[in-house]
Design a protein around this motif. Structure first.
Motif, PDB file in Angstrom:
ATOM      1  N   ILE A  20       0.829  -1.214   0.000  1.00 50.10           N
ATOM      2  CA  ILE A  20       0.000   0.000   0.000  1.00 50.10           C
ATOM      3  C   ILE A  20       0.865   1.267   0.000  1.00 50.10           C
ATOM      4  CG2 ILE A  20      -0.203   0.009   2.530  1.00 50.10           C
ATOM      5  CD1 ILE A  20      -2.900   1.138  -0.011  1.00 50.10           C
ATOM      6  N   VAL A  23       2.402   1.298  -4.059  1.00 52.42           N
ATOM      7  CA  VAL A  23       1.680   1.069  -5.319  1.00 52.42           C
ATOM      8  C   VAL A  23       1.433   2.365  -6.113  1.00 52.42           C
ATOM      9  CG1 VAL A  23       0.601  -1.139  -4.806  1.00 52.42           C
ATOM     10  CG2 VAL A  23      -0.480   0.960  -3.981  1.00 52.42           C
ATOM     11  N   LYS A  27       2.687   2.901 -10.067  1.00 49.33           N
ATOM     12  CA  LYS A  27       1.720   3.002 -11.174  1.00 49.33           C
ATOM     13  C   LYS A  27       2.386   3.553 -12.451  1.00 49.33           C
ATOM     14  CE  LYS A  27      -2.603   5.007 -12.658  1.00 49.33           C
ATOM     15  NZ  LYS A  27      -3.540   6.107 -12.534  1.00 49.33           N
ATOM     16  N   ASN A  31       2.286   1.833 -16.145  1.00 47.30           N
ATOM     17  CA  ASN A  31       1.887   2.506 -17.391  1.00 47.30           C
ATOM     18  C   ASN A  31       2.958   2.318 -18.461  1.00 47.30           C
ATOM     19  OD1 ASN A  31      -0.392   3.365 -16.148  1.00 47.30           O
ATOM     20  ND2 ASN A  31       0.298   5.464 -15.786  1.00 47.30           N
ATOM     21  N   GLN A  56      -3.731  -6.458  -5.570  1.00 50.71           N
ATOM     22  CA  GLN A  56      -4.666  -5.744  -6.450  1.00 50.71           C
ATOM     23  C   GLN A  56      -3.923  -5.090  -7.607  1.00 50.71           C
ATOM     24  OE1 GLN A  56      -8.097  -2.991  -5.228  1.00 50.71           O
ATOM     25  NE2 GLN A  56      -6.442  -1.544  -5.608  1.00 50.71           N
ATOM     26  N   PHE A  64      -5.583  -4.622 -17.309  1.00 49.36           N
ATOM     27  CA  PHE A  64      -5.264  -3.613 -18.323  1.00 49.36           C
ATOM     28  C   PHE A  64      -4.548  -4.249 -19.522  1.00 49.36           C
ATOM     29  CE2 PHE A  64      -5.152  -0.619 -14.514  1.00 49.36           C
ATOM     30  CZ  PHE A  64      -6.460  -0.203 -14.730  1.00 49.36           C
ATOM     31  N   GLN A  67      -7.159  -5.821 -21.596  1.00 48.73           N
ATOM     32  CA  GLN A  67      -7.904  -4.824 -22.385  1.00 48.73           C
ATOM     33  C   GLN A  67      -7.177  -4.528 -23.703  1.00 48.73           C
ATOM     34  OE1 GLN A  67      -8.495  -1.373 -19.892  1.00 48.73           O
ATOM     35  NE2 GLN A  67      -9.868  -2.456 -18.492  1.00 48.73           N
TER      36      GLN A  67
ATOM     37  N   LEU B 207     -13.068  -1.224 -12.215  1.00 43.69           N
ATOM     38  CA  LEU B 207     -11.668  -0.799 -12.211  1.00 43.69           C
ATOM     39  C   LEU B 207     -11.438   0.443 -13.064  1.00 43.69           C
ATOM     40  CD1 LEU B 207      -8.785  -1.524 -11.342  1.00 43.69           C
ATOM     41  CD2 LEU B 207      -8.618  -2.964 -13.371  1.00 43.69           C
ATOM     42  N   GLY B 208     -12.213   0.582 -14.135  1.00 43.76           N
ATOM     43  CA  GLY B 208     -12.023   1.750 -15.010  1.00 43.76           C
ATOM     44  C   GLY B 208     -10.831   1.576 -15.917  1.00 43.76           C
ATOM     45  N   THR B 209     -10.230   2.677 -16.278  1.00 48.58           N
ATOM     46  CA  THR B 209      -9.097   2.631 -17.210  1.00 48.58           C
ATOM     47  C   THR B 209      -7.778   2.786 -16.465  1.00 48.58           C
ATOM     48  OG1 THR B 209      -9.095   5.005 -17.508  1.00 48.58           O
ATOM     49  CG2 THR B 209     -10.543   3.742 -18.961  1.00 48.58           C
ATOM     50  N   MET B 210      -6.713   2.551 -17.194  1.00 48.18           N
ATOM     51  CA  MET B 210      -5.391   2.678 -16.596  1.00 48.18           C
ATOM     52  C   MET B 210      -5.164   4.099 -16.064  1.00 48.18           C
ATOM     53  SD  MET B 210      -1.848   1.175 -18.160  1.00 48.18           S
ATOM     54  CE  MET B 210      -2.368   1.530 -19.776  1.00 48.18           C
ATOM     55  N   GLU B 211      -5.718   5.070 -16.765  1.00 46.75           N
ATOM     56  CA  GLU B 211      -5.515   6.464 -16.369  1.00 46.75           C
ATOM     57  C   GLU B 211      -6.242   6.784 -15.059  1.00 46.75           C
ATOM     58  OE1 GLU B 211      -6.361   5.546 -19.534  1.00 46.75           O
ATOM     59  OE2 GLU B 211      -4.275   5.768 -20.208  1.00 46.75           O
ATOM     60  N   THR B 212      -7.460   6.240 -14.935  1.00 47.64           N
ATOM     61  CA  THR B 212      -8.261   6.594 -13.745  1.00 47.64           C
ATOM     62  C   THR B 212      -8.002   5.647 -12.574  1.00 47.64           C
ATOM     63  OG1 THR B 212     -10.080   5.223 -14.537  1.00 47.64           O
ATOM     64  CG2 THR B 212     -10.125   7.559 -15.141  1.00 47.64           C
ATOM     65  N   PHE B 213      -7.263   4.585 -12.820  1.00 44.45           N
ATOM     66  CA  PHE B 213      -7.016   3.596 -11.756  1.00 44.45           C
ATOM     67  C   PHE B 213      -6.264   4.230 -10.581  1.00 44.45           C
ATOM     68  CE2 PHE B 213      -3.729   0.316 -10.393  1.00 44.45           C
ATOM     69  CZ  PHE B 213      -4.551  -0.288  -9.468  1.00 44.45           C
ATOM     70  N   ASP B 214      -6.852   4.096  -9.387  1.00 43.54           N
ATOM     71  CA  ASP B 214      -6.205   4.590  -8.174  1.00 43.54           C
ATOM     72  C   ASP B 214      -5.709   3.376  -7.382  1.00 43.54           C
ATOM     73  OD1 ASP B 214      -5.433   5.592  -5.761  1.00 43.54           O
ATOM     74  OD2 ASP B 214      -7.385   6.451  -5.221  1.00 43.54           O
ATOM     75  N   PRO B 215      -4.419   3.122  -7.354  1.00 45.32           N
ATOM     76  CA  PRO B 215      -3.908   1.907  -6.702  1.00 45.32           C
ATOM     77  C   PRO B 215      -4.173   1.863  -5.198  1.00 45.32           C
ATOM     78  CG  PRO B 215      -2.176   3.021  -7.962  1.00 45.32           C
ATOM     79  CD  PRO B 215      -3.335   3.954  -7.907  1.00 45.32           C
ATOM     80  N   GLU B 216      -4.477   3.027  -4.601  1.00 43.38           N
ATOM     81  CA  GLU B 216      -4.711   3.039  -3.158  1.00 43.38           C
ATOM     82  C   GLU B 216      -6.185   2.893  -2.812  1.00 43.38           C
ATOM     83  OE1 GLU B 216      -2.728   6.569  -1.829  1.00 43.38           O
ATOM     84  OE2 GLU B 216      -0.745   5.642  -1.950  1.00 43.38           O
ATOM     85  N   ALA B 217      -7.038   2.830  -3.842  1.00 42.08           N
ATOM     86  CA  ALA B 217      -8.449   2.519  -3.599  1.00 42.08           C
ATOM     87  C   ALA B 217      -8.628   1.017  -3.791  1.00 42.08           C
ATOM     88  CB  ALA B 217      -9.323   3.288  -4.577  1.00 42.08           C
TER      89      ALA B 217
END
Lengths: 96, 586
Positions: A20, A23, A27, A31, A56, A64, A67, B207-217
């Protein structure tokens, strides 16, 4: 943490902490790994600290990649990572 | 969230729960076998186990699991709580305390502790019976759920099939779960300790998209099928820490007929179900005794059906949560310090207003001063805690020492609701312990001597607290033999503390026991008598700006009276002597 292109696949080496606390920072590298639209091998031999957020993070990476019609596999996970994946029913993420 | 802070909070909570557990056990031993006390012991074990699991303190989880199982049997009425069981559980509580210290890296595990654990586990196993043999439950040194097998390992014993024999659990963790310091992984691992997990599947939702992904949520949703000696309430209880932050669905099912959920939309829909084949395997084909099952088998006692039996207690706990707010002591100290500065600044304003002779200004500063004083008093009250918790710990001390010494002693506590400054409470515990041990060891006579003296065979030790003249007074009184002044004087002369022809009042003679190295005990025991205690007791009391005095009568008993300031935080001023008169310095 590094990214390498090997045999047409992106080898994404994760650092010792995937949790936590790290992460959000990781990110960016995710990407960078996925933007190449190639199969990704997530090299985890250095990972020692792994929690639900790290798990997660891997699941999101796989999602991703899917996708983009790309594969995503976890490579050389340590015992803690294996335990976590098994606990959540995700053992099949372990690729090579 | 800072892990150290979370661990500190865990430890605080665990210590409180262990104290509650001990108090409840002692109250049961004292003849008050109420359901509330039994539930409190179970709840303590259950919560410690659950919290420890979240931090990966596996040795604590493994050991506490057995205590929890036994208490579950007791509260279900399948096992009767006996005196021997209470003694065992008291020792188990001590051992859990050790395991927490060990897990936090404070103390190493030696041979003594390992042997103690073996003995305690054997004792628990004897009470638990065959259904809960330790071999079927997690070993203290093995990870209970996160071991090599994990929840998806084939079930050691397959469910019998037919009627519903398990539960389909679906939990969608809320996005804020990580932010609250919780980990879905820990909850699933803990759940796996309650029974046999036949399959488990996890995916990410919205999960949404890679751009909107929040790893801490948190986006995790997990489904699993579990069976064993557990019910819906015990499964629900496993998620009680995040009940407001997750969407939990529990459905009874036939484990052998369940398959990977097809209804779950997922990018991993093609993922093979974990251990489905094992779940469908007939019992006869299952390995009869796995070498080291990573999760408790179906035979192991399910934990925490907390809701039905505990509904009242749970409501109490919730209302207690609402009533109290845990605040770091440092923050409170900072507030007190700031208020101290505010008091000084307010006083300066008053002086300036007085010097300016402005009526309006003087009224305004007077109002401010009144409010500041009210804030100061309220803030100081925040530091006040009841001494009852400190007194309560002596129930165990008296119980253990009286057994060790072969004396029957009745501990009487009064004034437990008397409040004093937290810093004083923390520092008074050790001196009080010494005084209590002295009373038990040297004050209260042996059974034979008490009979000879015409006293009841049951000695009385009283702990009494009360407020008096702005101070708090704590008395430790016993109805023992009292101080023998002749003996004290002789010993003092022998030690060279006084000359043989010194003329001392009885009080001065009594006070000689506070001299370093003084002891009148005929025999040195492992409890007291080494003469290294009372001087340290006096030093500790004096360091708190308190006094200690003795009131003893030969053959009747001794009262040790400690007088302490109410608070150490803010002092209005010092009273000093100047010439013939007293002067007060603000």
């Amino acid at each position: 943490m590094s990214l390498e292109l090997t045999d047409g696949r992106v080898v994404w080496t994760l650092p010792s902490e995937v949790n936590i606390y790290s992460v959000a920072e990781l990110k960016t590298s995710m990407n960078a790994a996925l933007v190449q639209k190639r199969d990704v091998v997530c090299q985890m031999k250095q990972v020692e600290d792994f929690d639900g957020a790290g798990l997660q993070f891997l699941m999101a990476g796989r999602e991703f990649a899917a996708q983009q019609n790309c594969g995503f596999a976890v490579s050389k996970p340590g015992p803690d990572v294996v335990d976590a994946l098994q606990a959540m029913g995700l053992s099949n993420m372990i690729g090579e | 969230m800072n892990l150290d802070a979370a661990l500190a909070a865990f430890e605080d909570e665990a210590r409180e729960l262990l104290t509650d557990m001990e108090s409840s056990l002692l109250s049961i031993e004292g003849g008050q076998a109420e359901a509330g006390a039994i539930n409190a012991i179970f709840r303590a074990a259950h919560t410690i186990k659950g919290s420890s699991g979240m931090f990966g303190l596996d040795s604590v989880v493994a050991f506490t699991h057995h205590v929890e199982s036994l208490m579950d049997d007791v509260r279900n009425g399948t096992t009767q709580l006996t005196t021997e069981m209470v003694s065992l559980l008291l020792k188990c509580g001590d051992h859990i305390g050790f395991l927490i210290n060990e897990a936090l890296g404070r103390v190493p595990r030696g041979e003594t502790e390992a042997q103690r654990e073996t003995v305690l586990l054997a004792g628990l196993a004897a009470f638990l019976g065959d259904a809960h043999a330790p071999a079927d439950a997690p070993h203290a040194n093995e990870a209970p759920a996160a071991g090599s097998g994990g929840p998806s390992q084939p079930a050691p014993t397959a469910p019998s099939g037919g009627d519903n024999d398990g539960f389909h659990v679906r939990v969608h963790f809320g996005t804020g779960v990580f932010g609250e310091g919780m980990d879905p992984l820990s909850f699933i691992r803990y759940l796996a300790t309650l029974g046999t997990v036949h399959w488990v599947h996890s995916d990410l939702v919205e999960l949404g998209t890679m751009e909107t992904f929040d790893p801490e949520a948190c986006y995790i949703r997990t489904e699993l099928v579990i069976s064993g000696k557990l019910d819906e309430d015990s499964i629900r209880a496993a998620f009680e820490f995040i009940e407001d932050q997750c969407d939990l669905t529990i459905t009874p099912c036939v484990c052998a007929l369940t398959t990977e959920p097809g209804s779950v939309p997922s990018a991993t829909a093609t993922e093979p179900a974990q251990a489905v084949t094992a779940a469908a395997t007939p019992a006869a084909a299952a390995p009869p005794k796995p070498a080291a099952p990573a999760v408790p088998t179906a035979g192991a006692k399910a934990a925490a059906p907390a809701v039905p039996a505990d509904s009242g207690a749970k409501a109490d706990a919730k209302s207690a949560d609402n009533k109290f707010l845990r605040v770091e002591a440092d923050k409170l100290d900072q507030l007190i310090n700031l208020i101290g500065e505010l008091v000084i600044a307010g006083a300066s304003s008053t002086l300036i207003a007085n010097s300016l002779r402005s009526q309006e200004m003087m009224e305004a500063t007077s109002n401010v001063s009144t409010l500041v004083e009210a804030i100061r008093d309220t803030a100081l009250n925040l530091r006040m805690v009841q001494i009852g918790a400190t007194f309560s710990r002596f129930q165990r001390v008296v119980r253990d020492l009286s057994q060790e010494l072969g004396k029957e002693i009745d501990l009487q506590i009064s004034g437990a609701d008397t409040e004093l400054d937290k810093s004083v409470v923390e520092k008074i515990a050790d001196p009080l312990t010494h005084l209590v041990r002295n009373s038990l060891d040297h004050g209260i006579e042996s059974r034979e001597r008490r009979i000879e003296a015409g006293k009841s065979v049951v000695g009385i030790l009283q702990l009494h607290a009360y407020h008096e003249s702005g101070s708090i007074v704590i008395e430790v009184a016993d109805d023992g033999g009292g101080l023998n002044l002749d003996k004290i004087k002789a010993k003092a002369i022998e030690r060279g503390l006084i000359t043989p022809n010194a003329s001392l009042t009885p009080r001065e003679i009594q006070n000689l026991i506070f001299e370093p190295g003084f002891s009148t005990a005929d025999a040195v025991t492992n409890l007291s008598g080494r003469g290294v205690g009372m001087d340290v007791v006096r030093q500790n009391i004096q360091s708190l700006r308190g006094t200690i005095e003795l009131d003893s009568e030969l053959g009747v008993g001794t009262i040790t009276r400690i007088r302490l300031p109410l608070t150490l935080a803010i002092i209005d001023g010092f009273l000093v002597g100047v010439g013939d008169g007293p002067t007060w310095c603000p």
